[in-house]
Design a protein around this motif. Structure first.
Motif, PDB file in Angstrom:
ATOM      1  N   ASP A 366       0.832  -1.204   0.000  1.00 14.84           N
ATOM      2  CA  ASP A 366       0.000   0.000   0.000  1.00 14.84           C
ATOM      3  C   ASP A 366       0.868   1.257   0.000  1.00 14.84           C
ATOM      4  OD1 ASP A 366       0.789   0.603   2.619  1.00 14.84           O
ATOM      5  OD2 ASP A 366      -1.077  -0.073   3.529  1.00 14.84           O
ATOM      6  N   ASP A 367       0.212   2.410  -0.014  1.00 11.03           N
ATOM      7  CA  ASP A 367       0.953   3.662  -0.161  1.00 11.03           C
ATOM      8  C   ASP A 367       1.698   4.067   1.109  1.00 11.03           C
ATOM      9  OD1 ASP A 367      -1.479   4.168   1.132  1.00 11.03           O
ATOM     10  OD2 ASP A 367      -1.537   6.247   0.446  1.00 11.03           O
ATOM     11  N   GLN A 368       1.501   3.314   2.194  1.00 11.97           N
ATOM     12  CA  GLN A 368       2.290   3.534   3.405  1.00 11.97           C
ATOM     13  C   GLN A 368       3.455   2.556   3.515  1.00 11.97           C
ATOM     14  OE1 GLN A 368       1.554   6.141   5.351  1.00 11.97           O
ATOM     15  NE2 GLN A 368      -0.179   6.619   4.012  1.00 11.97           N
ATOM     16  N   GLY A 369       3.581   1.662   2.543  1.00 10.69           N
ATOM     17  CA  GLY A 369       4.677   0.702   2.546  1.00 10.69           C
ATOM     18  C   GLY A 369       4.357  -0.635   3.179  1.00 10.69           C
ATOM     19  N   TRP A 370       3.080  -0.877   3.519  1.00 12.11           N
ATOM     20  CA  TRP A 370       2.696  -2.126   4.168  1.00 12.11           C
ATOM     21  C   TRP A 370       2.345  -3.187   3.137  1.00 12.11           C
ATOM     22  CZ3 TRP A 370       3.523  -2.783   9.221  1.00 12.11           C
ATOM     23  CH2 TRP A 370       3.613  -1.650  10.032  1.00 12.11           C
ATOM     24  N   LEU A 371       2.898  -4.387   3.327  1.00 14.93           N
ATOM     25  CA  LEU A 371       2.576  -5.533   2.477  1.00 14.93           C
ATOM     26  C   LEU A 371       1.218  -6.090   2.881  1.00 14.93           C
ATOM     27  CD1 LEU A 371       3.604  -7.797   0.447  1.00 14.93           C
ATOM     28  CD2 LEU A 371       4.394  -9.003   2.492  1.00 14.93           C
ATOM     29  N   PHE A 372       0.294  -6.272   1.910  1.00 13.01           N
ATOM     30  CA  PHE A 372      -1.016  -6.808   2.261  1.00 13.01           C
ATOM     31  C   PHE A 372      -1.428  -8.029   1.435  1.00 13.01           C
ATOM     32  CE2 PHE A 372      -1.901  -3.527  -0.907  1.00 13.01           C
ATOM     33  CZ  PHE A 372      -2.832  -4.131  -1.748  1.00 13.01           C
ATOM     34  N   ASP A 373      -0.635  -8.413   0.441  1.00 14.99           N
ATOM     35  CA  ASP A 373      -0.894  -9.662  -0.277  1.00 14.99           C
ATOM     36  C   ASP A 373       0.384 -10.093  -0.971  1.00 14.99           C
ATOM     37  OD1 ASP A 373      -2.391 -11.844  -1.209  1.00 14.99           O
ATOM     38  OD2 ASP A 373      -2.878 -10.836  -3.087  1.00 14.99           O
ATOM     39  N   GLN A 374       0.539 -11.405  -1.147  1.00 13.78           N
ATOM     40  CA  GLN A 374       1.695 -11.909  -1.873  1.00 13.78           C
ATOM     41  C   GLN A 374       1.382 -13.263  -2.474  1.00 13.78           C
ATOM     42  OE1 GLN A 374       5.121 -12.567   0.681  1.00 13.78           O
ATOM     43  NE2 GLN A 374       3.811 -12.943   2.451  1.00 13.78           N
ATOM     44  N   LEU A 375       2.133 -13.593  -3.506  1.00 19.71           N
ATOM     45  CA  LEU A 375       1.936 -14.849  -4.222  1.00 19.71           C
ATOM     46  C   LEU A 375       3.246 -15.234  -4.890  1.00 19.71           C
ATOM     47  CD1 LEU A 375       0.010 -17.042  -5.547  1.00 19.71           C
ATOM     48  CD2 LEU A 375      -0.195 -15.432  -7.459  1.00 19.71           C
ATOM     49  N   GLN A 376       3.547 -16.524  -4.888  1.00 20.08           N
ATOM     50  CA  GLN A 376       4.645 -17.060  -5.676  1.00 20.08           C
ATOM     51  C   GLN A 376       4.086 -18.016  -6.720  1.00 20.08           C
ATOM     52  OE1 GLN A 376       8.057 -18.817  -3.878  1.00 20.08           O
ATOM     53  NE2 GLN A 376       8.351 -17.161  -2.395  1.00 20.08           N
ATOM     54  N   ASN A 380       7.736 -25.610 -13.443  1.00 20.73           N
ATOM     55  CA  ASN A 380       8.734 -26.638 -13.699  1.00 20.73           C
ATOM     56  C   ASN A 380       9.066 -26.694 -15.190  1.00 20.73           C
ATOM     57  OD1 ASN A 380       6.690 -28.091 -14.999  1.00 20.73           O
ATOM     58  ND2 ASN A 380       6.300 -29.418 -13.249  1.00 20.73           N
ATOM     59  N   THR A 381       9.946 -27.602 -15.568  1.00 22.27           N
ATOM     60  CA  THR A 381      10.413 -27.659 -16.953  1.00 22.27           C
ATOM     61  C   THR A 381       9.318 -28.066 -17.920  1.00 22.27           C
ATOM     62  OG1 THR A 381      11.209 -29.917 -16.548  1.00 22.27           O
ATOM     63  CG2 THR A 381      12.799 -28.123 -16.302  1.00 22.27           C
ATOM     64  N   GLU A 382       8.258 -28.703 -17.425  1.00 21.74           N
ATOM     65  CA  GLU A 382       7.136 -29.093 -18.300  1.00 21.74           C
ATOM     66  C   GLU A 382       6.084 -27.991 -18.403  1.00 21.74           C
ATOM     67  OE1 GLU A 382       8.202 -31.310 -15.791  1.00 21.74           O
ATOM     68  OE2 GLU A 382       9.516 -32.209 -17.317  1.00 21.74           O
ATOM     69  N   GLY A 383       6.284 -26.891 -17.695  1.00 19.50           N
ATOM     70  CA  GLY A 383       5.343 -25.784 -17.763  1.00 19.50           C
ATOM     71  C   GLY A 383       4.262 -25.830 -16.717  1.00 19.50           C
ATOM     72  N   ARG A 384       4.266 -26.831 -15.845  1.00 19.96           N
ATOM     73  CA  ARG A 384       3.255 -26.928 -14.794  1.00 19.96           C
ATOM     74  C   ARG A 384       3.545 -25.862 -13.727  1.00 19.96           C
ATOM     75  NH1 ARG A 384       2.773 -29.337  -9.814  1.00 19.96           N
ATOM     76  NH2 ARG A 384       0.687 -30.029  -9.230  1.00 19.96           N
ATOM     77  N   ARG A 385       2.493 -25.189 -13.264  1.00 22.88           N
ATOM     78  CA  ARG A 385       2.638 -24.107 -12.291  1.00 22.88           C
ATOM     79  C   ARG A 385       2.258 -24.568 -10.894  1.00 22.88           C
ATOM     80  NH1 ARG A 385      -0.530 -21.573 -16.490  1.00 22.88           N
ATOM     81  NH2 ARG A 385       0.797 -20.379 -17.905  1.00 22.88           N
ATOM     82  N   ASP A 386       2.989 -24.066  -9.923  1.00 25.61           N
ATOM     83  CA  ASP A 386       2.630 -24.218  -8.515  1.00 25.61           C
ATOM     84  C   ASP A 386       2.428 -22.836  -7.942  1.00 25.61           C
ATOM     85  OD1 ASP A 386       2.822 -27.041  -8.339  1.00 25.61           O
ATOM     86  OD2 ASP A 386       5.005 -26.901  -8.206  1.00 25.61           O
ATOM     87  N   PHE A 387       1.360 -22.676  -7.163  1.00 19.98           N
ATOM     88  CA  PHE A 387       1.002 -21.382  -6.597  1.00 19.98           C
ATOM     89  C   PHE A 387       1.127 -21.444  -5.087  1.00 19.98           C
ATOM     90  CE2 PHE A 387      -1.180 -22.001 -10.590  1.00 19.98           C
ATOM     91  CZ  PHE A 387      -0.964 -20.805 -11.260  1.00 19.98           C
ATOM     92  N   ILE A 388       1.920 -20.533  -4.526  1.00 19.92           N
ATOM     93  CA  ILE A 388       2.185 -20.539  -3.093  1.00 19.92           C
ATOM     94  C   ILE A 388       1.775 -19.201  -2.490  1.00 19.92           C
ATOM     95  CG2 ILE A 388       3.967 -20.793  -1.331  1.00 19.92           C
ATOM     96  CD1 ILE A 388       5.588 -22.382  -3.380  1.00 19.92           C
TER      97      ILE A 388
END
Length: 388
Positions: A366-376, A380-388
């Motif tokens: 946010d505009d005060q510098g606070w983290l409020f959401d994140q995602l990784q 992999n080499t076959e293109g499969r995605r993992d969401f963390i």
């Protein structure tokens, strides 16, 4: 008197070149001086001496108010310093010394920031632009390699003053060393200033570019959804539509590790101004391996679940993010979330994205510098995605 009205600011960063732009109050000559700074290998690791080694001088022959010079012959992933000069019969001006960094090649991690609505929110902003200033200041602290703006950077694109008031003014300290890209929003109104002030790849209202391991595609949703038909499509977005054909050709030829698409109108958002007609593009995104789609228009933050074929798919789905950043409209959110929404919040914000060969790290701040959401997102080499 001759003065610098906008800039300097940076466009089109590549491994061996970058474009420097600025605007002066009167037509004048254009010159960019580029210097090198030797890296210090003793003492504190990574320090640089003051730049004292001339690299080159780049000029344009004719006088103009909007200046555009491409600096060429550079080395990848290298820091340079630059200074702009302009002169006419009324006087001469030069800027302070600033720095830029060329793009690194594939396999080298980098970061970028994303925001929007620096001007589109202005009609609701009672703080006289302080939100915009805080957003730009916060983004600069993250020292991104590039920045993306997802439209509505001005309130009225046909008003010259708006480009300084809402964009180049509050963003001045950010733009002197951070190259940026933007897409057309409805508030730009496809005005000529967008084409005069930016040097994006042709045809400029939609385009693509590579940076590191990412292939970025910018679309013009205000052309796909005409104002008279909004929020419905005036025709099928399929073969024969210039942007559709461009999108297919462009993604088909991409060999990048990651593909990211950005445009203004959101196909998915649990709030006002969702434009479902743009879901006609989703099968193309899915077929050609798009990982992330970023939108704006609804002045909130929202992140979808990974989506494919109209359902949640945690193996091959695409995450859609509404980064309606420099402003917040809680009243525009629906009373409850839709099925496709993972996280949503109406606060002024920006995204910070870190890219490596096997993951994307996304942080909403946010505009005060606070983290409020994140995602990784890991791939992999076959293109499969993992969401963390």
């Amino acid at each position: 008197m001759l003065s610098i009205v906008k800039g300097p600011y940076l466009q089109n960063p590549a491994e061996h070149c970058i474009t420097v732009m600025w605007e002066t109050s009167l037509p004048a000559s254009s010159r960019v001086d580029v210097l090198l700074a030797e890296r210090i290998h003793s003492g504190y690791q990574g320090n640089y001496k003051l730049p004292d080694k001339p690299f080159g001088t780049f000029t344009v022959g004719s006088e103009s108010r909007i200046h555009q010079i491409t600096v060429e012959g550079l080395e990848p992933g290298t820091i340079y310093y630059y200074k702009i000069h302009s002169r006419n019969e009324s006087g001469e001006i030069e800027s302070k010394l600033y720095m830029f960094k060329t793009a690194a090649g594939r396999g080298v991690p980098f970061s970028f920031t994303v925001t929007s609505e620096t001007g589109g929110y202005s009609g609701f902003d009672a703080t006289d632009g302080l939100i915009n200033q805080r957003i730009f200041s916060q983004m600069k602290q993250y020292r991104p390699d590039i920045a993306l703006f997802v439209g509505d950077v001005v309130n009225d694109g046909k008003n010259d003053e708006d480009w300084n008031t809402y964009f180049f003014g509050p963003g001045r300290d950010f733009f002197v060393d951070t190259p940026f890209y933007s897409c057309l929003g409805n508030h730009e109104d496809n005005a000529s200033w967008y084409y005069d002030l930016f040097a994006f790849p042709e045809p400029r209202n939609y385009y693509s570019f590579n940076y590191g391991d990412v292939h970025f595609v910018c679309l013009d949703s205000t052309d796909l959804i005409k104002e008279k038909d909004y929020p419905y499509s005036s025709g099928v977005m399929g073969p024969g539509n210039p942007q559709y054909d461009f999108l297919v050709r462009d993604l088909e030829s991409s060999s990048a590790r990651w593909n990211i698409v950005f445009f203004h109108y959101p196909p998915y958002v649990s709030g006002g101004y969702q434009v479902e007609a743009l879901r006609q593009l989703c099968p193309v995104f899915e077929e050609y391996g798009v990982d992330l789609v970023m939108n704006s228009h609804t002045i909130v933050y929202e992140r979808s679940h990974p989506l494919r074929d109209g359902i949640i798919d945690y193996d091959h789905g695409i995450v859609y993010i509404v980064a309606g950043g420099a402003g917040a409209m809680p009243d525009w959110l629906l009373p409850k979330r839709e099925w496709h929404t993972s996280q949503s919040l109406a606060v002024p914000h920006f995204l910070q994205v870190v890219v490596t060969t096997d993951r994307l790290e996304l942080r909403a701040v946010d505009d005060q510098g606070w983290l409020f959401d994140q995602l990784q997102i890991r791939k992999n080499t076959e293109g499969r995605r993992d969401f963390i």
